[in-house]
Write a protein that holds these residues in place. Structure first.
Motif, PDB file in Angstrom:
ATOM      1  N   LEU A 130       0.823  -1.202   0.000  1.00 47.28           N
ATOM      2  CA  LEU A 130       0.000   0.000   0.000  1.00 47.28           C
ATOM      3  C   LEU A 130       0.866   1.265   0.000  1.00 47.28           C
ATOM      4  CD1 LEU A 130      -2.922  -0.961   2.423  1.00 47.28           C
ATOM      5  CD2 LEU A 130      -2.953  -0.854  -0.077  1.00 47.28           C
ATOM      6  N   VAL A 131       1.997   1.221   0.705  1.00 46.11           N
ATOM      7  CA  VAL A 131       2.933   2.339   0.654  1.00 46.11           C
ATOM      8  C   VAL A 131       3.471   2.495  -0.767  1.00 46.11           C
ATOM      9  CG1 VAL A 131       5.162   3.221   1.466  1.00 46.11           C
ATOM     10  CG2 VAL A 131       3.574   2.164   3.088  1.00 46.11           C
ATOM     11  N   ARG A 132       3.782   1.378  -1.397  1.00 40.37           N
ATOM     12  CA  ARG A 132       4.301   1.423  -2.770  1.00 40.37           C
ATOM     13  C   ARG A 132       3.258   1.997  -3.732  1.00 40.37           C
ATOM     14  NH1 ARG A 132       4.725  -3.403  -6.562  1.00 40.37           N
ATOM     15  NH2 ARG A 132       5.854  -2.609  -8.369  1.00 40.37           N
ATOM     16  N   LEU A 133       1.986   1.644  -3.540  1.00 41.45           N
ATOM     17  CA  LEU A 133       0.925   2.196  -4.391  1.00 41.45           C
ATOM     18  C   LEU A 133       0.860   3.716  -4.250  1.00 41.45           C
ATOM     19  CD1 LEU A 133      -1.604   1.937  -6.202  1.00 41.45           C
ATOM     20  CD2 LEU A 133      -2.937   1.634  -4.097  1.00 41.45           C
ATOM     21  N   ALA A 134       0.852   4.209  -3.014  1.00 39.87           N
ATOM     22  CA  ALA A 134       0.793   5.657  -2.791  1.00 39.87           C
ATOM     23  C   ALA A 134       2.011   6.343  -3.391  1.00 39.87           C
ATOM     24  CB  ALA A 134       0.690   5.942  -1.292  1.00 39.87           C
ATOM     25  N   TRP A 135       3.173   5.715  -3.241  1.00 40.56           N
ATOM     26  CA  TRP A 135       4.430   6.267  -3.752  1.00 40.56           C
ATOM     27  C   TRP A 135       4.394   6.359  -5.279  1.00 40.56           C
ATOM     28  CZ3 TRP A 135       8.646   7.239  -6.308  1.00 40.56           C
ATOM     29  CH2 TRP A 135       9.818   7.665  -5.682  1.00 40.56           C
ATOM     30  N   HIS A 136       4.028   5.267  -5.929  1.00 37.53           N
ATOM     31  CA  HIS A 136       4.060   5.226  -7.390  1.00 37.53           C
ATOM     32  C   HIS A 136       2.952   6.075  -8.020  1.00 37.53           C
ATOM     33  CE1 HIS A 136       6.851   1.581  -8.204  1.00 37.53           C
ATOM     34  NE2 HIS A 136       7.182   2.208  -7.086  1.00 37.53           N
ATOM     35  N   ALA A 137       1.844   6.232  -7.313  1.00 40.75           N
ATOM     36  CA  ALA A 137       0.770   7.087  -7.825  1.00 40.75           C
ATOM     37  C   ALA A 137       1.144   8.552  -7.746  1.00 40.75           C
ATOM     38  CB  ALA A 137      -0.507   6.843  -7.017  1.00 40.75           C
ATOM     39  N   SER A 138       2.100   8.891  -6.885  1.00 46.64           N
ATOM     40  CA  SER A 138       2.499  10.284  -6.672  1.00 46.64           C
ATOM     41  C   SER A 138       3.806  10.640  -7.373  1.00 46.64           C
ATOM     42  CB  SER A 138       2.666  10.556  -5.172  1.00 46.64           C
ATOM     43  OG  SER A 138       1.511  10.187  -4.447  1.00 46.64           O
ATOM     44  N   GLY A 148       1.295  14.708 -14.014  1.00 48.71           N
ATOM     45  CA  GLY A 148       1.535  13.564 -13.142  1.00 48.71           C
ATOM     46  C   GLY A 148       1.219  13.879 -11.690  1.00 48.71           C
ATOM     47  N   GLY A 149       1.631  12.998 -10.808  1.00 46.05           N
ATOM     48  CA  GLY A 149       1.325  13.166  -9.402  1.00 46.05           C
ATOM     49  C   GLY A 149       0.049  12.459  -9.006  1.00 46.05           C
ATOM     50  N   SER A 150      -0.383  12.707  -7.777  1.00 42.77           N
ATOM     51  CA  SER A 150      -1.490  11.925  -7.199  1.00 42.77           C
ATOM     52  C   SER A 150      -2.870  12.456  -7.535  1.00 42.77           C
ATOM     53  CB  SER A 150      -1.339  11.883  -5.672  1.00 42.77           C
ATOM     54  OG  SER A 150      -1.459  13.188  -5.117  1.00 42.77           O
ATOM     55  N   ASN A 151      -2.975  13.576  -8.253  1.00 41.09           N
ATOM     56  CA  ASN A 151      -4.272  14.232  -8.403  1.00 41.09           C
ATOM     57  C   ASN A 151      -5.289  13.428  -9.185  1.00 41.09           C
ATOM     58  OD1 ASN A 151      -6.011  16.429  -7.903  1.00 41.09           O
ATOM     59  ND2 ASN A 151      -5.641  17.249  -9.946  1.00 41.09           N
ATOM     60  N   TYR A 152      -4.891  12.721 -10.217  1.00 40.61           N
ATOM     61  CA  TYR A 152      -5.870  12.082 -11.095  1.00 40.61           C
ATOM     62  C   TYR A 152      -5.982  10.565 -10.926  1.00 40.61           C
ATOM     63  CZ  TYR A 152      -5.641  16.593 -13.501  1.00 40.61           C
ATOM     64  OH  TYR A 152      -5.667  17.929 -13.810  1.00 40.61           O
ATOM     65  N   ALA A 153      -5.107   9.958 -10.107  1.00 44.95           N
ATOM     66  CA  ALA A 153      -5.153   8.508  -9.879  1.00 44.95           C
ATOM     67  C   ALA A 153      -5.192   7.742 -11.201  1.00 44.95           C
ATOM     68  CB  ALA A 153      -6.355   8.133  -9.007  1.00 44.95           C
ATOM     69  N   ASP A 190      -7.170  10.278  -3.114  1.00 45.94           N
ATOM     70  CA  ASP A 190      -7.200  10.445  -1.660  1.00 45.94           C
ATOM     71  C   ASP A 190      -7.133   9.090  -0.953  1.00 45.94           C
ATOM     72  OD1 ASP A 190      -7.266  13.192  -1.718  1.00 45.94           O
ATOM     73  OD2 ASP A 190      -9.429  13.359  -1.405  1.00 45.94           O
ATOM     74  N   LEU A 191      -7.855   8.110  -1.459  1.00 42.10           N
ATOM     75  CA  LEU A 191      -7.875   6.785  -0.839  1.00 42.10           C
ATOM     76  C   LEU A 191      -6.487   6.149  -0.875  1.00 42.10           C
ATOM     77  CD1 LEU A 191      -9.337   4.355   0.412  1.00 42.10           C
ATOM     78  CD2 LEU A 191      -9.960   3.636  -1.914  1.00 42.10           C
ATOM     79  N   TRP A 192      -5.828   6.195  -2.018  1.00 42.60           N
ATOM     80  CA  TRP A 192      -4.520   5.539  -2.153  1.00 42.60           C
ATOM     81  C   TRP A 192      -3.469   6.202  -1.264  1.00 42.60           C
ATOM     82  CZ3 TRP A 192      -4.148   5.105  -8.254  1.00 42.60           C
ATOM     83  CH2 TRP A 192      -5.116   4.184  -8.692  1.00 42.60           C
ATOM     84  N   THR A 193      -3.445   7.530  -1.250  1.00 46.51           N
ATOM     85  CA  THR A 193      -2.431   8.199  -0.428  1.00 46.51           C
ATOM     86  C   THR A 193      -2.754   8.075   1.060  1.00 46.51           C
ATOM     87  OG1 THR A 193      -3.573  10.323  -0.769  1.00 46.51           O
ATOM     88  CG2 THR A 193      -1.702   9.819  -2.217  1.00 46.51           C
ATOM     89  N   LEU A 194      -4.022   8.103   1.409  1.00 45.12           N
ATOM     90  CA  LEU A 194      -4.406   7.911   2.809  1.00 45.12           C
ATOM     91  C   LEU A 194      -4.023   6.506   3.271  1.00 45.12           C
ATOM     92  CD1 LEU A 194      -5.750   8.752   5.430  1.00 45.12           C
ATOM     93  CD2 LEU A 194      -7.983   8.224   4.404  1.00 45.12           C
ATOM     94  N   ALA A 195      -4.190   5.518   2.391  1.00 44.88           N
ATOM     95  CA  ALA A 195      -3.788   4.146   2.733  1.00 44.88           C
ATOM     96  C   ALA A 195      -2.284   4.067   2.951  1.00 44.88           C
ATOM     97  CB  ALA A 195      -4.218   3.185   1.627  1.00 44.88           C
ATOM     98  N   GLY A 196      -1.515   4.827   2.160  1.00 46.52           N
ATOM     99  CA  GLY A 196      -0.071   4.863   2.366  1.00 46.52           C
ATOM    100  C   GLY A 196       0.292   5.462   3.707  1.00 46.52           C
ATOM    101  N   LEU A 354       5.601  14.388  -1.141  1.00 44.36           N
ATOM    102  CA  LEU A 354       5.488  13.470  -2.271  1.00 44.36           C
ATOM    103  C   LEU A 354       4.033  13.151  -2.574  1.00 44.36           C
ATOM    104  CD1 LEU A 354       6.710  11.321  -4.283  1.00 44.36           C
ATOM    105  CD2 LEU A 354       6.633   9.716  -2.358  1.00 44.36           C
ATOM    106  N   PHE A 355       3.258  12.836  -1.535  1.00 46.75           N
ATOM    107  CA  PHE A 355       1.868  12.439  -1.728  1.00 46.75           C
ATOM    108  C   PHE A 355       0.982  13.600  -2.197  1.00 46.75           C
ATOM    109  CE2 PHE A 355       2.165   8.748   1.588  1.00 46.75           C
ATOM    110  CZ  PHE A 355       2.949   8.038   0.696  1.00 46.75           C
ATOM    111  N   GLU A 356       1.484  14.841  -2.122  1.00 48.96           N
ATOM    112  CA  GLU A 356       0.695  15.992  -2.557  1.00 48.96           C
ATOM    113  C   GLU A 356       1.094  16.508  -3.938  1.00 48.96           C
ATOM    114  OE1 GLU A 356       0.496  19.143   0.294  1.00 48.96           O
ATOM    115  OE2 GLU A 356      -0.739  17.967   1.684  1.00 48.96           O
ATOM    116  N   LEU A 357       2.082  15.884  -4.546  1.00 47.03           N
ATOM    117  CA  LEU A 357       2.557  16.382  -5.835  1.00 47.03           C
ATOM    118  C   LEU A 357       1.444  16.380  -6.882  1.00 47.03           C
ATOM    119  CD1 LEU A 357       6.082  14.683  -6.138  1.00 47.03           C
ATOM    120  CD2 LEU A 357       5.560  17.051  -5.491  1.00 47.03           C
ATOM    121  N   GLY A 358       1.372  17.480  -7.618  1.00 46.25           N
ATOM    122  CA  GLY A 358       0.442  17.572  -8.742  1.00 46.25           C
ATOM    123  C   GLY A 358      -0.959  18.036  -8.397  1.00 46.25           C
TER     124      GLY A 358
END
Length: 378
Positions: A130-138, A148-153, A190-196, A354-358
């Motif tokens: 789950l940390v890896r998912l949040a990291w790679h999504a961001s 890029g970044g976490s805005n559009y999942a 939000d769900l993916w980064t919150l899970a991270g 990192l999780f807020e990028l984009g």
């Protein structure tokens, strides 16, 4: 004895994390966690309701109709603009779920982490993936193009889901899908980064500031392959990747400490093995091992990686080894090996960024990030 208790006991015996942190983990009792599936109530202010009603009508009619009946890039861009505008208007009107609502989502993530043990997944926790998912999504963010970044999942869509660096992350996305159905008001980003964040905190790591406001985009916004680190490369490659996101050498080393968690798989990355002896605990052991162990190139048919001379059970990748071969990186590697609390402080700050990028600032529901409670604080 439950699997969670067994894992907590093993974590204490390994002396990888401080005793106080291990004891807190051992006291976790998922049976007593409570959660609500209720959608947050609509605010009572009629002006807010009228504002959102008007925005909803605009999205459904006119532009909205064109967006949902057209497959053109222009339509998708317009759809994104509508979503972003609606999110910004919700923030302005205070028409958003509360911190308490997001805490309920956090609690549900905490509940499912140790269910990996019952399913025989890796080392008994879904936390690392789950940390890896949040990291790679961001970590796909490019500061020059502001894409890029976490805005559009966008990892939800095939082009990005099939990037080589994202192999195996379907496990994490599928794990969180029931929570998306349970809390339909939360965006995927939000769900993916919150899970991270929940995973880092529940595995004994530092508090990570977090706030919601991400929106879900379209497949046209998928980023090109190659924006995430290639573990087979060296220091120059690492800098190119992280400088593009806006991070400096110290922050690169601080983020790399997340490799204290999890393991590699031959059917995903081609590499094999864990970085540390406690892959489900957030500690500074990664830095200590890099500096203090003797590392040899592994003799096998797989890609180039290192193994520790003593046990041959741990591995490091070329990008990891660069942190002790490059002078600027090594300075910070040593600092974090010597002081776990220093690393916790720096890691918390940089992973929150990192999780807020984009994400455009007007979309945030709070001017300052929140600190969500860990399960042992309830």
């Amino acid at each position: 004895m439950s699997f969670a208790a067994l894992r907590a006991s093993a974590r204490r015996a390994g002396a990888a994390a401080p005793a106080a942190r291990a004891s807190r983990t051992a006291l976790r009792n998922p049976a007593f966690r409570k959660f609500s599936t209720e959608v947050p109530p609509t605010p009572k202010k009629s002006s807010n309701a009228a504002l959102l009603g008007a925005l909803g009508a605009a999205a459904i009619g006119g532009v909205g109709f064109w967006v949902y009946t057209s497959s053109s890039d222009s339509a998708r861009e317009a759809g994104t603009a509508v979503k972003s505008g609606v999110q910004a208007a919700k923030v302005a009107a205070n028409y958003v779920p509360t911190q308490e609502d997001y805490q309920k989502v956090y609690n549900r993530v905490a509940e499912i982490l140790d269910s990996a043990g019952d399913k025989g997944y890796d080392d008994g926790s879904y936390g690392p993936v789950l940390v890896r998912l949040a990291w790679h999504a961001s970590g796909t963010y490019d500061k020059d193009s502001n894409t890029g970044g976490s805005n559009y999942a966008t990892m939800r869509f095939e082009p990005e889901a099939k990037h080589g660096a994202n192999n195996g992350l379907n496990v994490a996305r599928d794990l969180l899908e029931p929570l998306k159905q349970e809390f339909p008001w939360i965006s995927y980003g939000d769900l993916w980064t919150l899970a991270g964040v929940a995973s880092i905190q529940e595995m004994g790591g530092p508090k990570v500031p977090w706030r919601p406001g991400r929106i879900d985009g379209f497949s046209a916004q998928c980023t090109p392959d190659g924006r995430l680190p290639d573990a087979a490369q060296g220091a120059d490659h690492i800098r190119n990747i992280f400088y593009r996101m806006g991070f400096n050498d110290q922050e690169i080393v601080a983020l790399s400490g997340a490799h204290a968690l999890g393991r590699c798989h031959t059917d995903r990355s081609g590499f094999e093995g864990p970085w540390t002896f406690s892959p489900t605990s957030v500690t500074n052991e990664y830095y200590k091992l890099l500096l203090n162990e003797k590392w040899l190139w592994k003799k096998w048919d797989g890609p180039k990686q290192l193994e520790d001379k003593k046990t041959h059970s741990l591995m490091m990748l070329p990008t990891d080894y660069a942190l002790v071969q490059d002078k600027a990186f090594k300075k910070w590697t040593k600092a974090y090996a010597d002081d776990e609390q220093l690393w916790f402080k720096d890691f918390s700050s940089v992973v929150a960024r990192l999780f807020e990028l984009g994400v455009p600032s007007q979309q945030w529901v709070s001017s300052e990030p929140w600190i969500l409670k860990s399960s042992d604080e309830k």
